[in-house]
Design a protein around this motif. Structure first.
Motif, PDB file in Angstrom:
ATOM      1  N   ALA A  36       0.824  -1.211   0.000  1.00 16.47           N
ATOM      2  CA  ALA A  36       0.000   0.000   0.000  1.00 16.47           C
ATOM      3  C   ALA A  36       0.859   1.262   0.000  1.00 16.47           C
ATOM      4  N   THR A  37       0.398   2.247  -0.736  1.00 17.75           N
ATOM      5  CA  THR A  37       1.170   3.486  -0.880  1.00 17.75           C
ATOM      6  C   THR A  37       0.884   4.513   0.205  1.00 17.75           C
ATOM      7  N   GLY A  38      -0.235   4.363   0.892  1.00 20.66           N
ATOM      8  CA  GLY A  38      -0.617   5.350   1.907  1.00 20.66           C
ATOM      9  C   GLY A  38      -0.693   4.737   3.297  1.00 20.66           C
ATOM     10  N   HIS A  39      -1.231   5.508   4.226  1.00 23.60           N
ATOM     11  CA  HIS A  39      -1.369   5.054   5.610  1.00 23.60           C
ATOM     12  C   HIS A  39      -2.220   3.791   5.653  1.00 23.60           C
ATOM     13  N   SER A  40      -1.682   2.755   6.250  1.00 24.77           N
ATOM     14  CA  SER A  40      -2.353   1.466   6.282  1.00 24.77           C
ATOM     15  C   SER A  40      -2.013   0.752   7.578  1.00 24.77           C
ATOM     16  N   ALA A  41      -2.805  -0.277   7.899  1.00 26.68           N
ATOM     17  CA  ALA A  41      -2.558  -1.053   9.109  1.00 26.68           C
ATOM     18  C   ALA A  41      -2.985  -2.496   8.885  1.00 26.68           C
ATOM     19  N   TYR A  42      -2.330  -3.393   9.617  1.00 28.23           N
ATOM     20  CA  TYR A  42      -2.628  -4.820   9.565  1.00 28.23           C
ATOM     21  C   TYR A  42      -2.845  -5.291  10.996  1.00 28.23           C
ATOM     22  N   ALA A  43      -4.022  -5.840  11.257  1.00 28.06           N
ATOM     23  CA  ALA A  43      -4.350  -6.363  12.579  1.00 28.06           C
ATOM     24  C   ALA A  43      -4.508  -7.873  12.474  1.00 28.06           C
ATOM     25  N   THR A  44      -4.096  -8.573  13.520  1.00 22.21           N
ATOM     26  CA  THR A  44      -4.198 -10.025  13.510  1.00 22.21           C
ATOM     27  C   THR A  44      -4.299 -10.547  14.933  1.00 22.21           C
ATOM     28  N   THR A  45      -4.668 -11.794  15.039  1.00 23.68           N
ATOM     29  CA  THR A  45      -4.639 -12.456  16.334  1.00 23.68           C
ATOM     30  C   THR A  45      -3.250 -13.063  16.475  1.00 23.68           C
ATOM     31  N   CYS A  57      -7.376 -12.075  10.746  1.00 25.62           N
ATOM     32  CA  CYS A  57      -6.719 -10.797  10.470  1.00 25.62           C
ATOM     33  C   CYS A  57      -7.703  -9.812   9.868  1.00 25.62           C
ATOM     34  N   GLY A  58      -7.245  -8.596   9.746  1.00 25.87           N
ATOM     35  CA  GLY A  58      -7.973  -7.528   9.086  1.00 25.87           C
ATOM     36  C   GLY A  58      -6.980  -6.463   8.679  1.00 25.87           C
ATOM     37  N   ALA A  59      -7.294  -5.732   7.654  1.00 29.01           N
ATOM     38  CA  ALA A  59      -6.389  -4.678   7.187  1.00 29.01           C
ATOM     39  C   ALA A  59      -7.212  -3.494   6.695  1.00 29.01           C
ATOM     40  N   ARG A  60      -6.567  -2.357   6.698  1.00 30.53           N
ATOM     41  CA  ARG A  60      -7.142  -1.150   6.085  1.00 30.53           C
ATOM     42  C   ARG A  60      -6.023  -0.493   5.322  1.00 30.53           C
ATOM     43  N   LEU A  61      -6.257  -0.281   4.054  1.00 27.78           N
ATOM     44  CA  LEU A  61      -5.225   0.267   3.178  1.00 27.78           C
ATOM     45  C   LEU A  61      -5.562   1.697   2.777  1.00 27.78           C
ATOM     46  N   ASN A  62      -4.519   2.513   2.693  1.00 25.65           N
ATOM     47  CA  ASN A  62      -4.607   3.876   2.156  1.00 25.65           C
ATOM     48  C   ASN A  62      -5.668   4.737   2.836  1.00 25.65           C
ATOM     49  N   ALA A  63      -5.639   4.741   4.146  1.00 23.95           N
ATOM     50  CA  ALA A  63      -6.549   5.570   4.939  1.00 23.95           C
ATOM     51  C   ALA A  63      -6.005   6.998   5.011  1.00 23.95           C
ATOM     52  N   PRO A  64      -6.843   7.954   5.443  1.00 24.90           N
ATOM     53  CA  PRO A  64      -6.379   9.340   5.560  1.00 24.90           C
ATOM     54  C   PRO A  64      -5.267   9.534   6.596  1.00 24.90           C
ATOM     55  N   SER A  65      -5.201   8.659   7.611  1.00 25.70           N
ATOM     56  CA  SER A  65      -4.156   8.788   8.626  1.00 25.70           C
ATOM     57  C   SER A  65      -3.795   7.404   9.159  1.00 25.70           C
ATOM     58  N   GLN A  66      -2.640   7.323   9.804  1.00 23.35           N
ATOM     59  CA  GLN A  66      -2.214   6.065  10.409  1.00 23.35           C
ATOM     60  C   GLN A  66      -3.193   5.655  11.515  1.00 23.35           C
ATOM     61  N   GLU A  67      -3.639   6.615  12.291  1.00 20.25           N
ATOM     62  CA  GLU A  67      -4.578   6.336  13.378  1.00 20.25           C
ATOM     63  C   GLU A  67      -5.885   5.747  12.840  1.00 20.25           C
ATOM     64  N   MET A  68      -6.413   6.339  11.768  1.00 18.16           N
ATOM     65  CA  MET A  68      -7.652   5.832  11.193  1.00 18.16           C
ATOM     66  C   MET A  68      -7.438   4.443  10.591  1.00 18.16           C
ATOM     67  N   ALA A  69      -6.295   4.226   9.960  1.00 18.86           N
ATOM     68  CA  ALA A  69      -5.993   2.906   9.395  1.00 18.86           C
ATOM     69  C   ALA A  69      -5.992   1.850  10.498  1.00 18.86           C
ATOM     70  N   GLU A  70      -5.399   2.168  11.650  1.00 20.44           N
ATOM     71  CA  GLU A  70      -5.364   1.223  12.764  1.00 20.44           C
ATOM     72  C   GLU A  70      -6.773   0.939  13.280  1.00 20.44           C
ATOM     73  N   GLU A  71      -7.579   1.986  13.433  1.00 18.46           N
ATOM     74  CA  GLU A  71      -8.942   1.814  13.933  1.00 18.46           C
ATOM     75  C   GLU A  71      -9.755   0.917  13.002  1.00 18.46           C
TER      76      GLU A  71
END
Length: 98
Positions: A36-45, A57-71
């Motif tokens: 991913a080119t933007g703010h992203s996060a990967y969550a897993t057990t 697991c779950g992921a959010r790619l290219n969010a407006p901010s790192q915080e939002m990607a994590e949420e």
């Protein structure tokens, strides 16, 4: 943004457990996170041989901010746990974000 984040592993909190199968949904989600080119996060057990029967697991790619990607990655992981009604797979945690 001062440039692309593509290829970055970001801030790793713990190494995500991947089963080595390139077609596994969690392997594909983690590879998409790294690409991913933007703010992203990967969550897993987190995986524990003693108590974990499943890795979710779950992921959010290219969010407006790192915080939002994590949420949003956490929400995705929790939704997966709820969907499969998993009670013995550990809790969702952010493994990496950027």
């Amino acid at each position: 943004m001062a440039g692309s984040l593509a290829g970055s592993g970001g801030d790793k909190r713990f190494p995500p457990t991947l089963n080595g199968d390139p077609e596994s949904p969690c392997t594909r989600a983690y590879q998409a996170y790294v690409a991913a080119t933007g703010h992203s996060a990967y969550a897993t057990t987190p995986y524990s041989r003693v108590v974990s029967l499943h890795i979710l697991c779950g992921a959010r790619l290219n969010a407006p901010s790192q915080e939002m990607a994590e949420e949003l990655a956490m929400k995705s992981c929790l939704a997966t746990r709820d969907h499969y009604k998993v009670t013995n797979g550990g809790v969702c945690e952010i493994a990496a974000s950027k």
